[in-house]
Design a protein around this motif. Structure first.
Motif, PDB file in Angstrom:
ATOM      1  N   LEU A   1       0.873  -1.149   0.044  1.00 41.53           N
ATOM      2  CA  LEU A   1      -0.060   0.050  -0.001  1.00 41.53           C
ATOM      3  C   LEU A   1       0.894   1.287  -0.025  1.00 41.53           C
ATOM      4  O   LEU A   1       0.646   2.147  -0.635  1.00 41.53           O
ATOM      5  CB  LEU A   1      -0.889  -0.080   1.319  1.00 41.53           C
ATOM      6  N   TYR A   2       1.837   1.281   0.567  1.00 42.37           N
ATOM      7  CA  TYR A   2       3.008   2.320   0.808  1.00 42.37           C
ATOM      8  C   TYR A   2       3.541   2.704  -0.694  1.00 42.37           C
ATOM      9  O   TYR A   2       3.454   3.584  -1.186  1.00 42.37           O
ATOM     10  CB  TYR A   2       3.830   2.310   1.810  1.00 42.37           C
TER      11      TYR A   2
ATOM     12  N   PHE B   1       7.634  13.379  12.800  1.00 44.68           N
ATOM     13  CA  PHE B   1       6.316  13.595  13.569  1.00 44.68           C
ATOM     14  C   PHE B   1       5.262  13.129  13.093  1.00 44.68           C
ATOM     15  O   PHE B   1       4.223  12.593  13.671  1.00 44.68           O
ATOM     16  CB  PHE B   1       6.176  15.252  13.840  1.00 44.68           C
ATOM     17  N   GLY B   2       5.221  12.796  11.677  1.00 41.99           N
ATOM     18  CA  GLY B   2       4.141  12.067  11.024  1.00 41.99           C
ATOM     19  C   GLY B   2       4.251  10.704  11.267  1.00 41.99           C
ATOM     20  O   GLY B   2       3.166  10.084  11.700  1.00 41.99           O
TER      21      GLY B   2
ATOM     22  N   ILE C   1      -1.154   5.804   3.616  1.00 41.87           N
ATOM     23  CA  ILE C   1      -1.304   6.837   2.318  1.00 41.87           C
ATOM     24  C   ILE C   1      -0.822   8.059   2.581  1.00 41.87           C
ATOM     25  O   ILE C   1      -0.079   8.572   2.051  1.00 41.87           O
ATOM     26  CB  ILE C   1      -2.581   6.826   1.877  1.00 41.87           C
ATOM     27  N   ALA C   2      -1.116   8.498   3.746  1.00 42.24           N
ATOM     28  CA  ALA C   2      -0.621   9.999   4.306  1.00 42.24           C
ATOM     29  C   ALA C   2       0.922  10.054   4.313  1.00 42.24           C
ATOM     30  O   ALA C   2       1.617  11.037   3.990  1.00 42.24           O
ATOM     31  CB  ALA C   2      -1.164  10.547   5.584  1.00 42.24           C
ATOM     32  N   LEU C   3       1.498   8.848   4.925  1.00 45.98           N
ATOM     33  CA  LEU C   3       3.001   8.800   4.969  1.00 45.98           C
ATOM     34  C   LEU C   3       3.456   8.891   3.728  1.00 45.98           C
ATOM     35  O   LEU C   3       4.800   9.421   3.601  1.00 45.98           O
ATOM     36  CB  LEU C   3       3.287   8.049   6.011  1.00 45.98           C
TER      37      LEU C   3
ATOM     38  N   ASP D   1       6.290  11.466   2.252  1.00 43.90           N
ATOM     39  CA  ASP D   1       7.599  11.152   1.663  1.00 43.90           C
ATOM     40  C   ASP D   1       7.658  11.479   0.263  1.00 43.90           C
ATOM     41  O   ASP D   1       8.889  11.841   0.026  1.00 43.90           O
ATOM     42  CB  ASP D   1       7.832   9.556   1.864  1.00 43.90           C
ATOM     43  N   PHE D   2       6.786  11.444  -0.623  1.00 44.39           N
ATOM     44  CA  PHE D   2       6.951  11.958  -1.983  1.00 44.39           C
ATOM     45  C   PHE D   2       7.183  13.558  -2.184  1.00 44.39           C
ATOM     46  O   PHE D   2       7.803  13.837  -2.740  1.00 44.39           O
ATOM     47  CB  PHE D   2       5.539  11.400  -2.559  1.00 44.39           C
TER      48      PHE D   2
END
Length: 127
Positions: A25-26, A75-76, A109-111, A115-116
């Motif tokens: 998923l990542y 922090f994420g 998905i948010a992480l 990263d992107f």
């Protein structure tokens, strides 16, 4: 009152599938954001551009933050872990399962987007 030992790795195939699914998923999230960016920039082959995306490792500054490229990433990651632990600790039964099945993919998905975004920002600074 008995004591439970925490397991570092899953004992059954389901646990391994969950770990594998999280990693997939990542990766799919990162590919999707790279594809979307290439498409917005008018690339004639956005899929190729998404697969060709490479991060330039900035080992010295990342090492100072424990392997994270920015404090936002750190922090994420910590915030996501805290959210998962709170949901797991404060809920039970079916509610816990449903919330974790909703929250964990959203956090992954948010992480991947974070990263992107950090990689894109680093590339724009280098260019």
């Amino acid at each position: 009152m008995g004591m439970k030992l925490a397991h570092a790795l899953p004992d059954d195939a389901t646990g391994w599938w969950i770990y594998l699914g999280t990693l997939v998923l990542y990766a799919l999230g990162r590919l999707f954001f790279a594809w979307l960016q290439a498409r917005r920039e008018g690339d004639s082959h956005p899929v190729r551009a998404a697969f060709a995306e490479e991060d330039d490792p900035d080992a010295t500054s990342a090492a100072l933050r424990g392997g994270f490229r920015s404090y936002r990433q750190f922090f994420g990651f910590v915030g996501s872990a805290v959210a998962v632990v709170l949901v797991a600790a404060l809920t039970g039964g079916r509610l816990r399962v449903v919330l974790l099945w909703i929250i964990v993919p959203l956090l992954v998905i948010a992480l991947s987007y974070l990263d992107f975004f950090q990689a894109r920002k680093a590339r724009s600074r280098a260019a």
